[in-house]
Design a protein around this motif. Structure first.
Motif, mmCIF file in Angstrom:
data_model
loop_
_atom_site.group_PDB
_atom_site.id
_atom_site.type_symbol
_atom_site.label_atom_id
_atom_site.label_comp_id
_atom_site.label_asym_id
_atom_site.label_seq_id
_atom_site.Cartn_x
_atom_site.Cartn_y
_atom_site.Cartn_z
ATOM 1 N N VAL A 576 13.201 13.282 16.557
ATOM 2 C CA VAL A 576 12.215 12.645 15.359
ATOM 3 C C VAL A 576 12.098 11.233 15.836
ATOM 4 N N PRO A 577 10.843 10.676 15.847
ATOM 5 C CA PRO A 577 10.799 9.363 16.137
ATOM 6 C C PRO A 577 10.949 8.450 14.968
ATOM 7 N N GLU A 578 11.587 7.248 15.162
ATOM 8 C CA GLU A 578 12.169 6.597 14.018
ATOM 9 C C GLU A 578 11.119 6.171 12.941
ATOM 10 N N PRO A 579 11.309 6.701 11.703
ATOM 11 C CA PRO A 579 10.254 6.228 10.663
ATOM 12 C C PRO A 579 9.571 5.038 10.386
ATOM 13 N N SER A 580 8.519 4.902 10.133
ATOM 14 C CA SER A 580 7.850 3.646 9.931
ATOM 15 C C SER A 580 7.990 3.270 8.340
ATOM 16 N N ALA A 581 7.957 4.141 7.566
ATOM 17 C CA ALA A 581 7.767 4.019 6.287
ATOM 18 C C ALA A 581 8.581 5.017 5.241
ATOM 19 N N VAL A 582 8.673 4.660 3.789
ATOM 20 C CA VAL A 582 8.981 5.899 3.045
ATOM 21 C C VAL A 582 7.865 5.870 1.920
ATOM 22 N N ILE A 583 7.389 7.158 2.072
ATOM 23 C CA ILE A 583 6.486 7.362 0.672
ATOM 24 C C ILE A 583 7.014 8.360 -0.285
ATOM 25 N N ALA A 584 6.315 8.173 -1.657
ATOM 26 C CA ALA A 584 6.971 8.852 -2.611
ATOM 27 C C ALA A 584 5.908 9.010 -3.706
ATOM 28 N N ASN A 585 6.124 9.891 -4.542
ATOM 29 C CA ASN A 585 5.250 10.527 -5.588
ATOM 30 C C ASN A 585 5.973 10.168 -7.032
ATOM 31 N N PHE A 586 5.328 9.600 -7.952
ATOM 32 C CA PHE A 586 6.023 9.445 -9.113
ATOM 33 C C PHE A 586 5.924 10.771 -10.028
ATOM 34 N N ALA A 587 6.732 10.708 -11.084
ATOM 35 C CA ALA A 587 6.451 11.698 -12.100
ATOM 36 C C ALA A 587 5.345 11.492 -12.947
ATOM 37 N N PRO A 588 4.836 12.501 -13.550
ATOM 38 C CA PRO A 588 3.669 12.380 -14.602
ATOM 39 C C PRO A 588 4.039 11.163 -15.593
ATOM 40 N N ASP A 589 3.029 10.502 -15.962
ATOM 41 C CA ASP A 589 3.080 9.703 -16.988
ATOM 42 C C ASP A 589 4.005 8.343 -16.915
ATOM 43 N N THR A 590 4.242 8.104 -15.461
ATOM 44 C CA THR A 590 5.053 7.081 -15.168
ATOM 45 C C THR A 590 4.099 5.724 -15.159
ATOM 46 N N ASP A 591 4.778 4.439 -15.520
ATOM 47 C CA ASP A 591 4.362 3.271 -15.236
ATOM 48 C C ASP A 591 4.348 3.041 -13.974
ATOM 49 N N GLN A 592 3.336 3.113 -12.943
ATOM 50 C CA GLN A 592 3.470 2.895 -11.568
ATOM 51 C C GLN A 592 3.548 1.658 -11.221
ATOM 52 N N ALA A 593 3.138 0.514 -11.746
ATOM 53 C CA ALA A 593 3.249 -0.719 -11.503
ATOM 54 C C ALA A 593 4.516 -1.266 -11.765
ATOM 55 N N ALA A 594 5.117 -0.702 -12.967
ATOM 56 C CA ALA A 594 6.560 -1.138 -13.129
ATOM 57 C C ALA A 594 7.446 -0.426 -12.365
ATOM 58 N N ALA A 595 7.212 1.049 -11.918
ATOM 59 C CA ALA A 595 8.126 1.686 -10.942
ATOM 60 C C ALA A 595 8.226 0.956 -9.579
ATOM 61 N N ALA A 596 6.859 0.453 -9.020
ATOM 62 C CA ALA A 596 6.753 -0.302 -7.877
ATOM 63 C C ALA A 596 7.371 -1.545 -7.779
ATOM 64 N N ARG A 597 7.583 -2.281 -8.893
ATOM 65 C CA ARG A 597 8.192 -3.317 -8.810
ATOM 66 C C ARG A 597 9.633 -3.377 -8.810
ATOM 67 N N ARG A 598 10.320 -2.244 -9.593
ATOM 68 C CA ARG A 598 11.588 -1.602 -9.299
ATOM 69 C C ARG A 598 11.979 -1.356 -7.962
ATOM 70 N N LEU A 599 11.142 -0.444 -7.253
ATOM 71 C CA LEU A 599 11.536 -0.275 -6.187
ATOM 72 C C LEU A 599 11.458 -1.327 -4.997
ATOM 73 N N GLU A 600 10.441 -2.343 -5.120
ATOM 74 C CA GLU A 600 10.636 -3.333 -4.362
ATOM 75 C C GLU A 600 11.778 -4.285 -4.327
ATOM 76 N N ALA A 601 12.228 -4.474 -5.573
ATOM 77 C CA ALA A 601 13.646 -5.231 -5.857
ATOM 78 C C ALA A 601 14.717 -4.505 -5.164
ATOM 79 N N ALA A 602 14.544 -3.115 -4.991
ATOM 80 C CA ALA A 602 15.785 -2.377 -4.554
ATOM 81 C C ALA A 602 15.631 -2.290 -3.195
ATOM 82 N N ALA A 603 14.364 -2.321 -2.782
ATOM 83 C CA ALA A 603 14.300 -2.375 -1.037
ATOM 84 C C ALA A 603 14.061 -3.585 -0.463
#
Length: 753
Positions: A576-603
């Motif tokens: 398996v080649p080295e991954p380029s990125a991580v992709i994800a789906n959010f749970a229904p009714d998630t505030d995607q912008a807020a969740a994205a900012r949280r993931l940015e801070a973590a990653a």
């Protein structure tokens, strides 16, 4: 001999006298009906304005990347690595290099608009650098330490402006470049500074043969064995920009094409209709000895004089309006904003307008000249047939009110003029339907990002962030994705490998199905067409020199790389080649912008939301669609206004009779409004289905990798909104002619008869 010498001066005096007489006649005719003259000038002015804007937009679409490459002296190949001075000298001396530039580069983390993003800091090149000199679009170039120049698409995405502070400095200006495509599709964000230092360098070169990039890369690897080199090929930058903006460029192309047609119909309607309405004057000229050729020359000269003045004013207006549409278009294309004052498009617009004026004057003038003099003098038009027109018979069969029947009959007094007006209004309706289709298409892609080959809610360009992403409470599914090149039967292909849990990220597959197990794959339309394959066939590719056989089980919608992409489970590969990125789906009714900012801070890296990217593209394209649509609405309004004014002039006797037998002013207005509404309703009946078919057909023809797979169809309610809009336009156009008809003095007109 004396008599022979006196003849030429006499003939010359006769010609001068004839010209003076013609000029007096033309001047008297134009000033006798100032309203009609002004309307003709307004129509030509609107046509010239629309033509300049459309030609400017087309010029900006011809080859925007090539224009940007010329403006910035863009590199054909760039090499990124930790290079010594000796390494740089070897690269600059390779065969085929005709110009080069070297600058220090360093990647850093910076806080922008409250987010931590990665930026690429580069040493600011000289203003006259031989290669890759950024083209300033806003503000000024840095001139001292601590001042920064920011790449425009990064600045727009981050909300940065000249005067803001970022990465330890103050932004003094924004610029475009061809060393990378639009941010965030290409990252990191690019910033130039005067005081950048570090071991990494970027060597940019221009080649004698721009197509020799692969040969240069091979030579660079041979010249610097053991050095890890990263390359940026100008082909990849161009293809990314082209793929990203294809749909937007299509929308602009469709609207400009429709505008050109509508302009032609409007000039034909206004000038041709007015010439035909001058048959009485033409009869008088024939009665006093004017030849048909002289009459045509007189009328052509008369309208060319009006057309020249109106066209010049239209060129000025078009040149003022065009930058308002060119700036957002250039932002879409990541290219410098083209000038609307280019002499060639302005000269071409002037020539086209004057040629149209001459043709649309000469043709009806010749037709009018064939009318018998006695008929032309009798009523100012050819004798009628005494039969009701087909439109009047249809109106009677539908049992419309008498006022509506009279309006329909009057609107079709001249079938050719009515046809041209319907055609211009139809193009207006087609444009409105195309604009609604654009909105529907964007809505569809926003609702289903798989139509952009991005079947996920968020993407993080950091493979090591998988564990943190899976642990976030808002994330329902997460996996990795890899992008790399494979060797196909006919050359290199783009490939993507999706990690475990790929079933949670289904691509849009209009033909066949999504892959379900290792060894199965889906591919874009371009790959099937290039390799001559069908769904169900097998194809063997080589990954790192190892053959891998894939069974193609479906065709997915692929906007990138001309659809020459193959996607399969990562478990298909032995390694398996080295991954380029991580992709994800959010749970229904998630505030995607807020969740994205949280993931940015973590990653510690940007989180890309496909939905936000499409919304940004829609915001960019809306001013262009709205501006070009409003131009066509204005052209259609002028066309209809001209038609109804000519009708009221020609039917002055009829209106006088109607008023004499008791028709009220409101009834007269109703007759004129009914005529305009009849033309508008016919245009709606033709334009709505034609707009839907035209938009779909052009998308299929000009965007083969996506075709009609992404096209959205406006709902019935949205399409019905065009009906009151067009009727409002017809009512507005009818108001002036209606009031003119009301003011017709019945006694004076009938006494003259």
């Amino acid at each position: 001999m004396a008599r022979r010498s006196d003849t030429p001066p006499t003939a010359a005096r006769d010609r001068v006298g004839a010209l003076r007489a013609a000029a007096r006649l033309a001047r008297a005719d134009l000033f006798a009906r100032p309203g009609q003259t002004i309307l003709t000038a307004v129509a030509i002015f609107a046509a010239a304005t629309a033509l300049v804007v459309t030609l400017a937009l087309r010029a900006g679409l011809e080859d925007p990347f090539e224009d940007a490459m010329t403006a910035t002296r863009g590199a054909h190949m760039a090499v990124h690595a930790g290079l010594t001075d000796a390494d740089v000298a070897r690269l600059r001396s390779l065969p085929g290099v005709v110009a080069s530039d070297v600058r220090a580069r360093a990647n850093r983390q910076a806080t922008v608009a409250g987010r931590t993003v990665e930026v690429g800091l580069e040493a600011l090149p000289a203003a006259d650098a031989a290669v890759d000199r950024p083209r300033l679009t806003d503000g000024r170039r840095p001139s001292a330490a601590g001042e920064l120049l920011v790449e425009r698409s990064f600045a727009r995405e981050a909300g940065l402006r000249p005067g803001d502070r970022v990465a330890g400095g103050t932004i003094t200006g924004l610029a475009v470049t061809t060393q990378q495509a639009t941010y965030p599709r290409w990252d990191p964000g690019l910033i130039w500074a005067t005081d950048v230092a570090g071991p990494e360098r970027r060597v940019a070169v221009r080649l004698a043969d721009p197509e020799g990039t692969e040969a240069f890369a091979a030579a660079a690897r041979r010249a610097l064995p053991g050095t890890r080199l990263a390359f940026t090929d100008w082909h990849h930058v161009r293809d990314t920009i082209t793929d990203q903006t294809r749909t937007n460029a299509l929308v602009i192309s469709i609207n400009t094409l429709l505008a050109l047609f509508a302009v032609g119909f409007t000039v034909a309607t206004v000038i041709g209709g007015r010439v035909l309405a001058q048959r009485r004057e033409i009869g008088l000229l024939k009665a006093v000895g004017w030849t048909p050729r002289g009459i045509v020359a007189l009328l052509v000269g008369e309208y060319l004089a009006v057309g020249f003045v109106a066209a010049l004013l239209g060129l000025v207006a078009g040149a003022a309006i065009a930058p308002l549409l060119l700036e957002p278009m250039s932002s879409l294309l990541a290219t410098p904003t083209p000038s609307a004052l280019a002499p060639l498009p302005l000269l071409l617009a002037l020539v086209l307008i004057l040629a149209a004026v001459a043709v649309f004057t000469a043709v009806p003038a010749l037709r009018a000249g064939r009318v018998k003099t006695i008929d032309a003098l009798a009523l100012g038009r050819g004798a009628g047939t005494g039969r009701a027109s087909r439109a009047a018979r249809i109106a009677a069969a539908l049992r419309l009110p008498a006022i509506a029947r009279l309006g329909v009959k009057d609107a079709f007094t001249s079938r050719s003029r009515a046809s041209l007006t319907i055609a211009a209004l139809t193009f207006m309706v087609v444009t409105l339907v195309a604009a609604l289709s654009v909105e529907a298409t964007f809505h569809r892609v926003i609702d289903d990002p798989a139509l952009r080959a991005k079947p996920w809610d968020v993407r993080l360009e950091e493979p090591s962030a998988l564990a943190a992403t899976q642990g976030d409470p808002a994330v329902a599914d997460a996996t990795t994705i890899s992008g790399f090149q494979v060797a196909g039967p006919r050359g290199e292909l783009h490939a993507r490998a999706v990690g475990d849990g790929f079933a949670a990220f289904p691509y849009a597959v209009p033909d066949g199905r999504m892959f379900a197990r290792p060894g199965e794959a889906i591919a874009g339309r371009g790959l099937y067409e290039t390799l001559g394959l069908q769904v169900g066939d097998q194809v063997t590719v080589r990954v790192e020199g190892q053959p891998v056989t894939l069974r193609l089980v479906g065709r997915h919608v692929e906007p990138d790389d001309d659809g020459e992409v193959v996607i399969f489970p990562a478990a298909t590969l032995p390694e398996v080649p080295e991954p380029s990125a991580v992709i994800a789906n959010f749970a229904p009714d998630t505030d995607q912008a807020a969740a994205a900012r949280r993931l940015e801070a973590a990653a510690g890296v940007d989180a890309e939301l496909p939905e936000e990217e499409v919304r940004g593209e829609r915001a960019d394209i809306r001013p262009i669609v709205l501006g070009s649509s409003l131009l066509l609405v204005a052209v259609g309004l002028v066309n209809l206004l001209a038609t109804l004014l000519l009708v009221t002039r020609e039917r002055a006797r009829d209106f006088a009779i109607f008023k004499a037998v008791g028709l009220t002013p409101r009834g007269v207005l109703g007759v004129v409004n009914a005529g305009g509404a009849a033309l508008g309703l016919i245009a709606l009946a033709i334009g709505i289905p034609l707009g839907l078919v035209t938009y779909r057909a052009i998308m299929a023809a000009m965007s083969p990798s996506e075709g009609t797979d992404i096209v959205g169809t406006p709902g019935p309610f949205a399409l019905l909104l065009t009906v009151p809009f067009v009727l409002a336009v017809t009512a507005l156009a009818s108001s002036w002619p209606g009031r003119a008809a009301v003011r017709v003095p019945a006694a004076a007109v009938l006494r003259a008869e």
